[in-house]
Motif scaffolding. Structure first.
Motif, PDB file in Angstrom:
ATOM      1  N   ALA A 177       0.817  -1.208   0.000  1.00  0.00           N
ATOM      2  CA  ALA A 177       0.000   0.000   0.000  1.00  0.00           C
ATOM      3  C   ALA A 177       0.847   1.251   0.000  1.00  0.00           C
ATOM      4  O   ALA A 177       1.966   1.281   0.456  1.00  0.00           O
ATOM      5  CB  ALA A 177      -0.874   0.027   1.231  1.00  0.00           C
ATOM      6  N   THR A 178       0.272   2.269  -0.538  1.00  0.00           N
ATOM      7  CA  THR A 178       0.918   3.562  -0.434  1.00  0.00           C
ATOM      8  C   THR A 178      -0.171   4.603  -0.563  1.00  0.00           C
ATOM      9  O   THR A 178      -1.307   4.288  -0.831  1.00  0.00           O
ATOM     10  CB  THR A 178       1.971   3.738  -1.531  1.00  0.00           C
ATOM     11  OG1 THR A 178       2.678   4.943  -1.270  1.00  0.00           O
ATOM     12  CG2 THR A 178       1.354   3.803  -2.898  1.00  0.00           C
ATOM     13  N   SER A 179       0.150   5.823  -0.353  1.00  0.00           N
ATOM     14  CA  SER A 179      -0.887   6.832  -0.446  1.00  0.00           C
ATOM     15  C   SER A 179      -1.103   7.213  -1.894  1.00  0.00           C
ATOM     16  O   SER A 179      -0.271   6.999  -2.755  1.00  0.00           O
ATOM     17  CB  SER A 179      -0.470   8.064   0.343  1.00  0.00           C
ATOM     18  OG  SER A 179       0.418   8.822  -0.445  1.00  0.00           O
ATOM     19  N   ASP A 206      -3.916  -1.848  -7.951  1.00  0.00           N
ATOM     20  CA  ASP A 206      -3.190  -0.688  -7.428  1.00  0.00           C
ATOM     21  C   ASP A 206      -4.175   0.384  -6.949  1.00  0.00           C
ATOM     22  O   ASP A 206      -4.023   0.942  -5.868  1.00  0.00           O
ATOM     23  CB  ASP A 206      -2.277  -0.130  -8.519  1.00  0.00           C
ATOM     24  CG  ASP A 206      -1.267   0.866  -7.982  1.00  0.00           C
ATOM     25  OD1 ASP A 206      -0.580   0.528  -7.003  1.00  0.00           O
ATOM     26  OD2 ASP A 206      -1.176   1.977  -8.530  1.00  0.00           O
ATOM     27  N   ARG A 256      -7.078  -1.445  -4.215  1.00  0.00           N
ATOM     28  CA  ARG A 256      -6.494  -1.981  -2.973  1.00  0.00           C
ATOM     29  C   ARG A 256      -5.392  -1.078  -2.428  1.00  0.00           C
ATOM     30  O   ARG A 256      -5.479  -0.583  -1.318  1.00  0.00           O
ATOM     31  CB  ARG A 256      -5.923  -3.384  -3.225  1.00  0.00           C
ATOM     32  CG  ARG A 256      -5.129  -3.874  -2.045  1.00  0.00           C
ATOM     33  CD  ARG A 256      -4.587  -5.270  -2.193  1.00  0.00           C
ATOM     34  NE  ARG A 256      -3.566  -5.491  -1.184  1.00  0.00           N
ATOM     35  CZ  ARG A 256      -3.364  -6.630  -0.530  1.00  0.00           C
ATOM     36  NH1 ARG A 256      -4.113  -7.663  -0.782  1.00  0.00           N
ATOM     37  NH2 ARG A 256      -2.410  -6.735   0.349  1.00  0.00           N
ATOM     38  N   VAL A 257      -4.364  -0.905  -3.240  1.00  0.00           N
ATOM     39  CA  VAL A 257      -3.159  -0.265  -2.700  1.00  0.00           C
ATOM     40  C   VAL A 257      -3.397   1.216  -2.400  1.00  0.00           C
ATOM     41  O   VAL A 257      -3.079   1.685  -1.314  1.00  0.00           O
ATOM     42  CB  VAL A 257      -1.982  -0.452  -3.679  1.00  0.00           C
ATOM     43  CG1 VAL A 257      -0.735   0.222  -3.149  1.00  0.00           C
ATOM     44  CG2 VAL A 257      -1.743  -1.938  -3.932  1.00  0.00           C
ATOM     45  N   ASN A 258      -3.978   1.938  -3.355  1.00  0.00           N
ATOM     46  CA  ASN A 258      -4.160   3.374  -3.132  1.00  0.00           C
ATOM     47  C   ASN A 258      -5.347   3.685  -2.236  1.00  0.00           C
ATOM     48  O   ASN A 258      -5.276   4.561  -1.377  1.00  0.00           O
ATOM     49  CB  ASN A 258      -4.341   4.105  -4.467  1.00  0.00           C
ATOM     50  CG  ASN A 258      -3.061   4.104  -5.288  1.00  0.00           C
ATOM     51  OD1 ASN A 258      -1.978   3.883  -4.750  1.00  0.00           O
ATOM     52  ND2 ASN A 258      -3.185   4.336  -6.575  1.00  0.00           N
ATOM     53  N   ALA A 259      -6.471   2.971  -2.460  1.00  0.00           N
ATOM     54  CA  ALA A 259      -7.698   3.346  -1.760  1.00  0.00           C
ATOM     55  C   ALA A 259      -8.005   2.488  -0.539  1.00  0.00           C
ATOM     56  O   ALA A 259      -8.835   2.877   0.282  1.00  0.00           O
ATOM     57  CB  ALA A 259      -8.873   3.288  -2.749  1.00  0.00           C
ATOM     58  N   GLY A 260      -7.399   1.319  -0.434  1.00  0.00           N
ATOM     59  CA  GLY A 260      -7.689   0.454   0.715  1.00  0.00           C
ATOM     60  C   GLY A 260      -9.141  -0.007   0.769  1.00  0.00           C
ATOM     61  O   GLY A 260      -9.667  -0.304   1.831  1.00  0.00           O
ATOM     62  N   LEU A 261      -9.788  -0.082  -0.407  1.00  0.00           N
ATOM     63  CA  LEU A 261     -11.209  -0.444  -0.434  1.00  0.00           C
ATOM     64  C   LEU A 261     -11.450  -1.941  -0.411  1.00  0.00           C
ATOM     65  O   LEU A 261     -12.559  -2.397  -0.129  1.00  0.00           O
ATOM     66  CB  LEU A 261     -11.865   0.125  -1.711  1.00  0.00           C
ATOM     67  CG  LEU A 261     -12.096   1.633  -1.725  1.00  0.00           C
ATOM     68  CD1 LEU A 261     -12.451   2.096  -3.139  1.00  0.00           C
ATOM     69  CD2 LEU A 261     -13.210   1.987  -0.751  1.00  0.00           C
ATOM     70  N   THR A 262     -10.465  -2.705  -0.798  1.00  0.00           N
ATOM     71  CA  THR A 262     -10.664  -4.137  -0.971  1.00  0.00           C
ATOM     72  C   THR A 262      -9.371  -4.891  -0.706  1.00  0.00           C
ATOM     73  O   THR A 262      -8.280  -4.307  -0.742  1.00  0.00           O
ATOM     74  CB  THR A 262     -11.148  -4.439  -2.412  1.00  0.00           C
ATOM     75  OG1 THR A 262     -11.358  -5.850  -2.546  1.00  0.00           O
ATOM     76  CG2 THR A 262     -10.098  -4.009  -3.439  1.00  0.00           C
TER      77      THR A 262
END
Lengths: 437, 487
Positions: B28-30, B328, B331-337
Motif C-alpha cells: 500500500a501507499t498513499s 493498485d 487496494r493499494v491506493n484506496a484500501g477499499l478491498t
C-alpha cells in the motif's frame, strides 16, 4: 502385503525424486540459515523466507499485528521505496506472496531463475531497511479489514473457528485468530509496527529456502553479498504461557442468518508437532476424513447425516487443536450431527482400528508426500516447514518411515488420550439459536 | 482448502483463464505518491520454455491417446476428457451430474468397493464437468497403474448408475447448492454467465439448480453417457513416470475394443451469441451480507483467438497481477478491498471478460466507480512502453510453473483437445509476447475489451445497495436463496 509393498517403494526411491542428500545448507555469520535445492525441471526458482513470528507472539491489544506486519513488508524500504518491491520484482518476471500463521510469517518469491540477484537485492533491503510510512499504514488497515470481512462473508470455517479458538484457549495466544480482532486492526500504532520489525525481523530469526534452477555457489555468493551484512540481534523473548489443562467440555454458538444447515466444529487439545504422537494423530485425522472410504464419509455423508465432514491438525510450535468440522444435511439438527461425529471418535477409542485401515492411510500419506515433491514450490515450502516444526528438514524424508512405524495400538491410544469429552470444545454455527426451554 | 492462514493473495471470483498466476494483494501507499513503473532489464532474457516431448498414439478403435513421460516423482496421472459439458445439457446440470454419477459403481463393483480399493493404494479418481468438457482424472503411484487403470476403464465405459446411490447423490448436490450460496464468491460467476448469455447454452450453470437436479433420472444419465462418452468424442492423456510402449499396450487392452456406436450430436455454439445492447445490473440480495461482491464485464473471446497471448499481456496490466491498475487503485491506493482483478474466460465459440472485486457494503459505490474509472484508462490513456515491457517480462516469467506437474500437463493436453490448439501454444508463447508492440495493444483494447453496455452482478445486502445498483443500468433483483442463478 501392503506394508511390504509400501516399504519396498520407500527403500528404492525413484532415481529422479529428491532425496535428503540433495539439500545443501549453510549458515551466515549473522545466524541466518539458508537451504538450497538445485532443480532444473523448469527454468524458474523460488525463495521462501520463514520468519519465526506469528499470532503466537502477540498480546491483547495488538492481535493480528503479525499478519498486518506481513502486509507492511511490501510497502517500501530504503533502496526500493513505496510500491517498488512489487514493481521491481514483476519487471524481472517474478511474483510474490506471503502468509502468516499462528507460528510463522512466510514470504514467497517465484521468479525466472535469472532473476535471482534481483530477489536477493529486494529482500535484503526490506529486511535491513524497512521504512514504515504512516499513510501506508492507514491504507493497509482498510485492506486487512477487507480481508477479514471477506473471510467471514465467504468461509463458515473461518467464522466458527474464530469463535471456537477464543473458548478453547483460556491463556495461550492461540486463543485469537491470525487476522486478529477488529478493534485491534483499527488501533495499532506506528510504534507497534516499528517495534515488531526490530524484534522479529533479524536474520538470526529467519530460515531461507531456495529451490529451482540455481547453483549452490551462486546462491552462496549472493547470500554473502546481500544477507550477510545485516546484523544479528538479540533473540526475541520466548512465549512463556502454557495453556492450562482443560478439565471439562466447553461450548460456543455463532449465529449467521444465511447458513442453510448447521455447522459443527469440535476441537481437542493435542501436543506440539515435535511430540512423538504427531504421526499417530495425523494418521488418525486421515482415517476419519480422507477419501470416501474414510470413517466420516461412510458413517455420516453416505448415511445422509452430513454433506461434508473434515479434520484439520495444523503443524504447531506449541500444543494446539485437532479440529473436526461437520456440515449437516438438510433436516439434520446440530445435536444429531454433533453426536454422530463424537460417536465415530469414540468408536476408535473403544474398538481401535484395523491394520488394513492403517495401511490405507499410510499409502495416502506416501502419495501426498510425492505430490508435495512434484513442484519447486512444494519442495521449498515443505523443506522449510519440516526444518522449523520438526527441527530438521531431514525429517521430511524420514516421514514415510515414521508413519510406517505407527501401529493400530498407537492410534487407539492417542484417541483415548486426546479425543475425550473433557478436552473438547464444541462450536455450533447456525441461522438460529434454539431458545431456552 | 481451509483458510487457516492469512495471505496477501485474493481468491479469484471466477475462472479467469487468461490471467497468469497471480499474487493479488499487499502493498500500500498513499494516492499522493507518484511512482514510475520499473522497466524490465534489457539484459534479462527469460530462459526458453518448450512443450515437454510426448507421443500421440491412435489405438485400434481410433481413440487418440497422448503419452508424456515425467520422471520427477513415481506418480502417474491419467486423464480422459470427453467433449460434453453443460452446453450439452437437456436438463440443467446433466453433464455435471453424469460425471459425478460415474463414481456410483461400475462393471458390477459398488461405489464403496471402488473407493476402498482406490484409497487403499493412496490413489484417487475424480470426475467433473464444465461448460464444454467432462473429465475423469486418476492419480496413482506408478506401481499401481494396472489396478487403477482397470477401475478407470470401468468407470469410463461401464458405469452402473446405481439408482439408490443416485438418489443420495442428488440429495447431497441439492443441499450443496444451498451451501454454495452461503458464499457469494462461489456462485457469482454463474449469475454473470446467465446475465450475459441469456438463452445461449453458455448461460447454463454447470451445477444445474435444485429443481432440475431433482428432476434428473437415471435413464437420462444413461442416455447422456451413451451419446457422448465414446472413443470418437474424447481423448486420453497419460503423464508421469511410466514406459511408453508398456503404457500403450495397457491402454490398448483397456480401451482398444471399445467402439463408437452413436453419432455424436453437438450443438452449434456459434449461433445466437448475445449482442449486449444496454447495461444491466443483476442485484442478488443476501440480507446478512457484510460486504458487496461484484463482477463487471461483458462478452470476451474464443479460446483459439490469435490475439489470446497479446490479450494476456494487456490484461496483466489492467487486472492480472499485483501491480495491475485495478489492484493498485482499489487496494493499494484506496484500501477499499483485499484484491481486484480482471480477466478473460475463453470458451470454444465465445467467452466472458470480467472485472471482479468486493468491498464493505458502505463503500460499494466508491469501489464500483473506481473500478470503472480505472478500466476507462485503457481507452483514455492507453499503455506506455515501460509498463508493457514489465508485463511482458512478468507473463513470460510466470509461465513455466503453470506446466510443472503431471496434472497440469495432462490438463494442458486436455485443453488442447477441447479447444483445438496445439504445441505452438507453449512453444510460441514467448515469441508472441516478445512481438507485442504498443500499437498492437491499442488495437487489442479497441477490438476486444467491452467498453459499452457493461453487465453488472452485485451480491450484497439489497436494502443497503439497491439505490447504488440502479445507477449503472436496468436492475433485476433476485434473492440469493431463489432457485437457480438469475432470470
Amino acid at each position: 502385503m501392503a506394508l511390504l509393498m509400501t516399504i519396498g517403494v520407500l527403500s528404492a526411491p525413484n532415481v529422479s525424486a529428491t532425496q535428503a542428500e540433495d539439500i545443501n545448507s549453510f549458515t551466515l555469520e549473522n545466524g541466518m540459515k539458508i537451504m538450497v535445492l538445485e532443480d532444473s525441471s523448469i527454468p524458474n526458482a523460488n525463495m521462501y523466507i520463514f520468519w519465526k513470528v506469528g499470532s503466537r507472539n502477540e498480546v491483547p491489544g495488538i492481535t493480528g499485528i503479525s499478519h498486518f506486519f506481513e502486509h507492511m513488508m511490501f510497502n517500501g524500504s530504503k533502496k526500493f521505496g513505496p510500491k517498488m518491491f512489487d514493481r521491481t520484482m514483476e519487471a524481472a518476471g517474478g511474483a510474490n506472496n506471503a502468509y502468516t500463521s499462528e507460528d510463522l510469517t512466510v514470504y514467497t518469491d517465484w521468479f525466472p531463475a535469472n532473476g535471482l540477484e534481483t530477489i536477493f537485492d529486494l529482500e535484503a533491503d526490506r529486511i535491513a531497511n524497512l521504512d514504515i510510512n504512516p499513510e501506508m499504514v492507514e491504507s493497509e488497515r482498510g485492506v486487512v479489514q477487507s480481508e477479514r470481512t471477506t473471510g467471514l462473508e465467504n468461509s463458515n470455517w473461518r467464522t466458527i473457528q474464530e469463535a471456537l479458538k477464543s473458548v478453547a484457549f483460556a491463556a495461550h495466544p492461540y486463543s485469537w485468530s491470525v487476522i486478529g480482532y477488529e478493534s485491534d486492526i483499527a488501533a495499532w500504532t506506528l510504534e507497534d509496527l516499528q517495534q515488531y520489525h526490530k524484534t522479529y525481523y533479524a536474520p538470526n530469526n529467519a530460515l531461507v529456502v531456495i529451490t529451482g534452477d540455481v547453483k549452490l555457489a551462486e546462491v552462496k555468493a549472493l547470500a554473502n553479498q546481500y544477507f550477510a551484512p545485516i546484523p544479528a540481534q538479540a533473540p526475541p523473548k520466548a512465549v512463556r504461557t502454557i495453556e492450562p489443562p482443560q478439565n471439562g467440555e466447553r461450548r460456543v454458538f455463532v449465529k449467521k442468518e444465511s447458513v442453510s444447515t448447521p455447522n459443527i466444529m469440535l476441537a481437542y487439545h493435542v501436543p506440539a508437532t515435535s511430540h512423538a504422537d504427531y504421526y499417530a494423530l495425523d494418521l488418525l485425522s486421515s482415517m476419519l476424513s480422507q477419501g470416501n472410504s474414510s470413517r466420516f464419509y461412510q458413517a455420516l455423508v453416505d448415511k445422509q447425516l452430513a454433506v461434508a465432514a473434515e479434520t484439520y491438525m495444523p503443524m504447531s510450535f506449541d500444543p494446539n487443536l485437532f479440529y473436526i468440522l461437520g456440515v449437516a444435511n438438510a433436516g439434520v439438527s446440530a445435536e444429531t450431527l454433533e453426536q454422530a461425529l463424537i460417536e465415530q471418535i469414540n468408536l476408535i477409542a473403544t474398538q481401535g482400528v484395523t491394520q488394513q485401515e492403517l495401511e490405507k492411510v499410510k499409502n495416502i500419506k506416501l502419495m501426498d508426500f510425492y505430490r508435495t515433491m512434484e513442484t519447486i514450490n512444494g519442495k521449498a515450502n515443505t523443506l522449510g516447514t519440516y526444518e522449523l516444526y520438526f527441527g530438521d528438514y531431514a525429517k521430511l524424508f524420514n516421514a514415510p518411515d515414521a508413519y510406517n512405524q505407527v501401529t493400530p495400538a498407537d492410534i487407539q491410544r492417542v484417541a483415548q488420550t486426546y479425543l475425550i469429552k473433557a478436552n473438547r470444545t464444541v462450536g455450533v454455527l447456525a441461522a438460529t439459536e434454539e431458545s431456552d426451554k | 482448502m481451509k483458510t487457516i492462514t492469512h495471505t496477501r493473495m485474493t481468491i479469484s471470483l471466477s475462472a479467469i483463464a487468461l490471467a497468469c498466476s497471480l499474487s493479488i494483494s499487499g502493498c500500500a501507499t498513499s494516492q499522493k505518491t507518484s511512482v514510475d513503473t520499473v522497466a524490465a532489464s534489457p539484459g534479462l532474457v527469460t530462459a526458453s520454455f518448450t512443450m515437454p516431448s510426448y507421443q500421440s498414439v491412435t489405438l485400434d478403435n481410433g481413440l487418440n491417446v497422448n503419452l508424456m513421460v515425467q520422471k520427477e516423482v513415481p506418480l502417474v496421472t491419467i486423464d480422459a476428457v470427453v467433449r460434453a459439458g453443460a452446453v450439452n445439457d437437456v436438463t440443467s446440470g446433466m453433464a455435471y451430474i453424469t460425471s459425478q454419477s460415474l463414481m456410483l459403481g461400475a462393471a458390477g463393483q459398488s461405489k464403496a468397493d471402488i473407493e476402498q480399493q482406490l484409497d487403499f493404494m493412496g490413489a484417487s479418481i475424480d470426475t467433473n464437468a464444465d461448460l464444454e468438457g467432462s473429465y475423469i482424472r486418476a492419480n496413482m503411484m506408478s506401481k499401481d497403474v494396472d489396478t487403477v487403470l482397470n477401475i478407470f476403464s470401468h468407470i469410463l465405459r461401464q458405469p452402473d448408475f446405481d439408482s439408490a446411490e443416485f438418489d443420495k447423490l442428488k440429495q447431497r448436490e441439492t443441499v450443496g447448492l444451498s451451501q454454495q450460496k452461503e458464499s457469494p464468491r462461489a456462485v457469482i460467476g454463474r449469475y454473470f454467465n446467465k446475465l450475459v448469455f441469456g438463452t445461449h447454452p453458455y448461460a447454463n450453470p454447470v451445477s444445474g439448480n435444485s429443481d432440475t437436479i431433482a428432476k434428473l433420472s437415471v435413464e437420462e444419465l444413461r442416455a447422456f453417457h451413451k451419446g457422448y462418452y465414446q472413443p470418437s468424442n474424447m481423448t486420453i492423456n497419460v503423464v508421469g513416470d511410466f514406459d511408453v510402449a508398456d503404457m500403450t499396450a495397457k491402454l490398448n487392452k483397456a480401451f482398444g475394443d471399445w467402439q463408437t456406436s452413436e453419432t455424436v450430436v453437438q450443438p452449434d455454439l456459434s449461433q445466437n451469441l448475445p449482442t449486449l445492447t444496454q447495461p444491466h445490473v443483476l442485484l442478488v440480495d443476501k440480507p446478512d451480507a457484510i460486504e458487496t461482491t461484484f463482477l463487471i464485464g461483458g462478452v470476451g473471446i474464443r479460446y483459439d483467438n490469435p490475439d489470446y497471448v497479446g490479450l494476456t499481456v494487456v490484461n496483466t496490466i489492467l487486472g492480472g497481477r499485483f501491480t495491475s491498475w485495478l489492484n493498485d487503485e482499489l487496494r493499494v491506493n484506496a484500501g477499499l478491498t483485499y484484491g481486484a482483478r480482471s480477466g478473460f474466460s475463453p470458451y470454444a465459440q465465445s467467452g466472458v471478460f470480467q472485472i471482479s472485486t468486493f468491498t464493505k457494503s458502505s463503500t460499494t459505490k466508491e469501489a464500483i466507480d473506481l473500478a470503472l474509472k480505472t478500466y476507462a484508462r485503457l481507452w483514455e490513456k492507453g499503455i506506455d512502453q515501460t509498463t508493457l515491457d514489465s508485463a511482458k517480462a512478468y507473463v513470460k516469467g510466470q509461465f513455466p510453473p503453470k506446466y510443472e506437474t503431471s496434472g497440469q500437463l495432462a490438463g494442458l493436453l486436455s485443453d488442447m483437445y477441447l479447444y483445438g490448439f496445439n504445441d505452438d501454444f507453449i512453444n510460441q508463447f514467448q515469441a508472441k509476447v516478445d512481438g507485442l508492440t504498443l500499437a498492437e495493444t491499442q488495437r487489442l483494447i479497441k477490438q476486444y475489451f467491452p467498453q459499452q453496455n457493461l453487465q453488472f452482478v452485485l451480491i450484497g445486502n439489497a436494502e443497503k445497495i439497491a439505490d447504488i445498483a440502479a445507477q449503472y443500468g436496468e436492475v433485476t433483483k433476485v434473492d440469493i436463496t431463489a432457485t437457480g442463478f438469475g432470470q
